[in-house]
Design a protein around this motif. Structure first.
Motif, short mmCIF file in Angstrom:
data_model
loop_
_atom_site.label_atom_id
_atom_site.label_comp_id
_atom_site.label_asym_id
_atom_site.label_seq_id
_atom_site.Cartn_x
_atom_site.Cartn_y
_atom_site.Cartn_z
N GLY B 51 0.16 8.98 -4.95
CA GLY B 51 1.57 9.02 -4.56
C GLY B 51 1.72 8.85 -3.06
O GLY B 51 2.61 8.12 -2.58
N ALA B 52 0.84 9.50 -2.28
CA ALA B 52 0.96 9.47 -0.82
C ALA B 52 0.62 8.09 -0.26
O ALA B 52 1.29 7.58 0.63
N VAL B 53 -0.42 7.48 -0.81
CA VAL B 53 -0.89 6.20 -0.28
C VAL B 53 0.09 5.05 -0.61
O VAL B 53 0.15 4.05 0.10
N ALA B 54 0.86 5.24 -1.66
CA ALA B 54 1.79 4.18 -2.07
C ALA B 54 2.82 3.89 -0.98
O ALA B 54 3.24 2.74 -0.81
N VAL B 55 3.21 4.91 -0.23
CA VAL B 55 4.27 4.72 0.77
C VAL B 55 3.85 3.79 1.91
O VAL B 55 4.52 2.78 2.18
N PRO B 56 2.72 4.09 2.59
CA PRO B 56 2.27 3.17 3.64
C PRO B 56 2.05 1.75 3.11
O PRO B 56 2.36 0.77 3.79
N ALA B 57 1.55 1.65 1.88
CA ALA B 57 1.32 0.33 1.29
C ALA B 57 2.63 -0.45 1.22
O ALA B 57 2.69 -1.64 1.56
N LEU B 58 3.69 0.23 0.82
CA LEU B 58 5.00 -0.41 0.74
C LEU B 58 5.50 -0.79 2.13
O LEU B 58 6.06 -1.87 2.35
N MET B 59 5.30 0.11 3.09
CA MET B 59 5.81 -0.12 4.44
C MET B 59 5.11 -1.27 5.14
O MET B 59 5.68 -1.94 5.98
N GLU B 60 3.85 -1.48 4.75
CA GLU B 60 3.12 -2.61 5.32
C GLU B 60 3.42 -3.89 4.56
O GLU B 60 2.73 -4.89 4.70
N LEU B 61 4.42 -3.83 3.67
CA LEU B 61 4.83 -4.95 2.82
C LEU B 61 3.71 -5.44 1.93
O LEU B 61 3.64 -6.59 1.55
N ASN B 62 2.82 -4.52 1.62
CA ASN B 62 1.71 -4.85 0.75
C ASN B 62 2.10 -4.49 -0.69
O ASN B 62 1.64 -3.51 -1.25
N PHE B 63 3.00 -5.29 -1.26
CA PHE B 63 3.60 -4.90 -2.54
C PHE B 63 2.61 -4.87 -3.70
O PHE B 63 2.73 -4.07 -4.60
N THR B 64 1.64 -5.79 -3.65
CA THR B 64 0.69 -5.81 -4.77
C THR B 64 -0.11 -4.51 -4.85
O THR B 64 -0.55 -4.13 -5.93
#
Lengths: 61, 296
Positions: B51-64
Motif C-alpha cells: 500500500g505504501a509503495v504504491a503512492v510514490p510509484a503513482l507520483m513518479e508516473l510509473n503507472f504500470t
C-alpha cells in the motif's frame, strides 16, 4: 451414494412387530429392552430412538 | 534516503499497527498464540508495504508499477484459502463443529482485513506526501476507525429476541417450547437431558431475519459459540447429547437446545446474543421488487 442415516439395530419386546434387514434383539420385558438399548447405543455410537414402548431402534446420524 | 523514505516507512508502520489492532484473540480462540499471530502480522507487514509503495510509484508516473497490486490480491486470496483449509481440518475434531459457513466467514474477514491494511498504508503515505506528517496522522486515525467499524458486524442479539425455556419431553420427543428437537428413547438419557439441558427460543424481529436464522450455517455458528463459551456436556460417541437447533415452520422462530457445563441463563442469553451474524447467511427479502409491489 453415501447413506447418511441408517438403522443399526432394532430392539423389541414384541417380535411380531418387527422384521427386516437390521439386526433384531428380542427382549423379555421393558427393563431388559432399556438395558440392551443403552448398551447398543454406547457400542454403536448411535442414538436410541423410541418408536413405541415395545420397539426401540438405534440410528446412526 | 530520499524524499519518499519517510512517507513509506510511515505508511508501513501504520499499516502494520492497523493489522495488529485488528488481530484479536477472543473466545473464538483464533488465531491462537504466537505462531498464528506471527503469520498474520507478517502478512500485514507485506500488505502495508504494498500500500505504501504504491503512492510514490503513482507520483513518479510509473503507472504500470501499480499492477503489482493485483499480485497482492492473489496473495491475500491465498490467505483466505489457508485459513479455510486449516479451520476445516480442525473442525472434524471439535465436539461441536464450527460449520462451513462460519469458517468461510472467518476466512473472508482475514482476507478483507489485509485490504484494509493496504488502504491504511496507502492513505498514510499519500497524505504524508501531499500535505505533511500531521495530516497523515489524521488520515491514518480515520482509517483505523473505519477499519474498527468495518471489523464488527451485527450480532444475533440485534436481530432476535432471546427467551429461556425449559426443555421438556412429550413421550420420547424432546421439545423446546413447541419446537420438536429430537427423539430420545432411553429414560436415563431423558433424565440427563432434563438435568443438564437448556432451551432458548429465538424470535425474529422482522421478515429478513427469519431467513437469516434459518440458515443452517448460522445455526451451527450459534451452537458452536455457545458450546465454546459455556462448555459442553458430551463426549465423542454420544450423539444423543449433541446440541441442536430446530425451526418452527409456522413463524420462523428457532428453538436452541444446548447442554452446557455452566448453566447460567443470563450468561447463556448474552453469549447467544453475541454470536456474529454470518455474512453468508444474511438475506434481504424485504428488498426484493416482488415483495415491495405486493406491499404497495
Amino acid at each position: 451414494m453415501v447413506i447418511e442415516k441408517s438403522v443399526l439395530a432394532i430392539i423389541t419386546t414384541n417380535k411380531e412387530k418387527v422384521n427386516g434387514g437390521a439386526p433384531i434383539f428380542i427382549c423379555q420385558d421393558f427393563e431388559e429392552l432399556q438395558k440392551t438399548a443403552a448398551n447398543l447405543e454406547a457400542i454403536l455410537d448411535g442414538i436410541a430412538h423410541a418408536l413405541s414402548e415395545e420397539v426401540f431402534i438405534i440410528v446412526k446420524h | 534516503m530520499n524524499e519518499y523514505t519517510m512517507p513509506i516507512v510511515f505508511g508501513v508502520v501504520l499499516g502494520t499497527i492497523a493489522r495488529i489492532l485488528m488481530l484479536r484473540t477472543d473466545y473464538r480462540q483464533y488465531p491462537t498464540y504466537l505462531h498464528g499471530k506471527i503469520i498474520h502480522v507478517a502478512l500485514g507487514f507485506i500488505a502495508a508495504s504494498l500500500g505504501a509503495v504504491a503512492v510514490p510509484a503513482l507520483m513518479e508516473l510509473n503507472f504500470t508499477a501499480v499492477t503489482f497490486l493485483t499480485v497482492a490480491a492473489t496473495q491475500f486470496r491465498e490467505v483466505r484459502n489457508m485459513e479455510r483449509n486449516t479451520l476445516t481440518e480442525i473442525d472434524s475434531y471439535e465436539l461441536v463443529s464450527r460449520g462451513k459457513a462460519y469458517i468461510e466467514g472467518i476466512a473472508i474477514s482475514f482476507e478483507s482485513r489485509n485490504y484494509l491494511v493496504i488502504l491504511t498504508a496507502f492513505i498514510g503515505t499519500l497524505f504524508y506526501l501531499i500535505w505533511n506528517v500531521y495530516m497523515a496522522f489524521v488520515g491514518a486515525i480515520i482509517c483505523l476507525v473505519i477499519s474498527k467499524v468495518l471489523q464488527s458486524g451485527s450480532t444475533i442479539g440485534d436481530i432476535v429476541d432471546i427467551e429461556y425455556v425449559d426443555p421438556h419431553f412429550d413421550g420420547a420427543g424432546l421439545y423446546v417450547d413447541n419446537i420438536y428437537i429430537m427423539n430420545i428413547g432411553l429414560p436415563e438419557r431423558q433424565e440427563e437431558i432434563l438435568k443438564y439441558g437448556m432451551g432458548f427460543v429465538l424470535k425474529p424481529k422482522n421478515i429478513n431475519v427469519v431467513n437469516t436464522i434459518a440458515h443452517l450455517g448460522q445455526r451451527q455458528a450459534i451452537l458452536h459459540d455457545a458450546s465454546v463459551s459455556l462448555g459442553v456436556f458430551r463426549d465423542s460417541g454420544t450423539p444423543a447429547l449433541v446440541p441442536l437447533i430446530k425451526r418452527d415452520l409456522d413463524d420462523g422462530r428457532i428453538g436452541v437446545f444446548i447442554l452446557p457445563q455452566i448453566r447460567d441463563k443470563e450468561k447463556a442469553k448474552k453469549i447467544i446474543g453475541a454470536v456474529p451474524v454470518l455474512e453468508t447467511a444474511i438475506r434481504m427479502p424485504s428488498r426484493s421488487d416482488a415483495q415491495n409491489k405486493e406491499i404497495k
